[in-house]
Design a protein around this motif. Structure first.
Motif, mmCIF file in Angstrom:
data_model
loop_
_atom_site.group_PDB
_atom_site.id
_atom_site.type_symbol
_atom_site.label_atom_id
_atom_site.label_comp_id
_atom_site.label_asym_id
_atom_site.label_seq_id
_atom_site.Cartn_x
_atom_site.Cartn_y
_atom_site.Cartn_z
ATOM 1 N N ARG A 26 140.927 3.466 -21.741
ATOM 2 C CA ARG A 26 141.644 2.362 -21.095
ATOM 3 C C ARG A 26 142.081 1.250 -22.065
ATOM 4 N N PRO A 27 141.232 0.785 -22.989
ATOM 5 C CA PRO A 27 141.683 -0.290 -23.895
ATOM 6 C C PRO A 27 142.919 0.076 -24.725
ATOM 7 N N PHE A 28 143.051 1.338 -25.093
ATOM 8 C CA PHE A 28 144.222 1.775 -25.855
ATOM 9 C C PHE A 28 145.479 1.702 -24.986
ATOM 10 N N GLY A 76 150.230 -2.240 -22.672
ATOM 11 C CA GLY A 76 150.740 -2.695 -21.385
ATOM 12 C C GLY A 76 150.577 -1.708 -20.256
ATOM 13 N N GLY A 77 149.743 -0.706 -20.438
ATOM 14 C CA GLY A 77 149.535 0.307 -19.411
ATOM 15 C C GLY A 77 148.114 0.316 -18.903
ATOM 16 N N ASP A 78 147.823 1.262 -18.046
ATOM 17 C CA ASP A 78 146.472 1.440 -17.516
ATOM 18 C C ASP A 78 146.393 2.821 -16.870
ATOM 19 N N LEU A 110 148.828 7.111 -14.061
ATOM 20 C CA LEU A 110 149.196 6.218 -15.147
ATOM 21 C C LEU A 110 149.927 5.034 -14.550
ATOM 22 N N GLU A 111 149.654 3.845 -15.064
ATOM 23 C CA GLU A 111 150.196 2.622 -14.489
ATOM 24 C C GLU A 111 150.843 1.747 -15.549
ATOM 25 N N GLY A 112 151.584 0.756 -15.087
ATOM 26 C CA GLY A 112 152.202 -0.217 -15.981
ATOM 27 C C GLY A 112 153.195 0.429 -16.926
ATOM 28 N N ALA A 113 153.111 0.061 -18.191
ATOM 29 C CA ALA A 113 154.054 0.568 -19.189
ATOM 30 C C ALA A 113 153.957 2.078 -19.365
ATOM 31 N N CYS A 114 152.832 2.671 -18.990
ATOM 32 C CA CYS A 114 152.656 4.124 -19.139
ATOM 33 C C CYS A 114 153.596 4.915 -18.226
ATOM 34 N N VAL A 115 154.010 4.308 -17.115
ATOM 35 C CA VAL A 115 154.834 5.017 -16.144
ATOM 36 C C VAL A 115 156.154 5.461 -16.753
ATOM 37 N N GLY A 116 156.822 4.572 -17.460
ATOM 38 C CA GLY A 116 158.128 4.912 -18.009
ATOM 39 C C GLY A 116 158.105 5.316 -19.468
ATOM 40 N N CYS A 117 156.929 5.456 -20.030
ATOM 41 C CA CYS A 117 156.814 5.762 -21.460
ATOM 42 C C CYS A 117 157.232 7.198 -21.737
#
Length: 80
Positions: free
Chosen positions: A18-20, A25-27, A43-50
């Motif tokens: 999680r910290p990585f 900006g993700g979770d 995957l949440e936050g920035a991870c969604v569109g990464c």
């Protein structure tokens, strides 16, 4: 390993990674563990569109979960 121990171990793995994800900006959230061998996460936050989220999922998340719970065969990102 009981279902409770399995869930605790999967949560420990997610806490490790999680910290990585958060630093970018993700979770990640645990959705379910099915048949004691398949983990569903979101995957949440920035991870969604990464563009590399599938690589992160396989090489980071899945590898870390398998370290804590070797019986897990797959990790699936649930898109909601």
């Amino acid at each position: 390993m009981t279902s409770i121990e399995l869930k605790n171990n999967v949560e420990k793995a997610l806490d490790e990674i999680r910290p990585f994800l958060q630093s970018d900006g993700g979770d990640i959230s645990l959705i379910s563990i099915d048949n004691d061998n398949s983990v569903k996460v979101k995957l949440e936050g920035a991870c969604v569109g990464c563009s590399v989220n599938q690589m992160t999922l396989k090489s980071g998340v899945e590898m870390t979960i398998k370290k804590y719970a070797p019986q897990i065969q797959e990790v699936i990102n649930v898109v909601q």
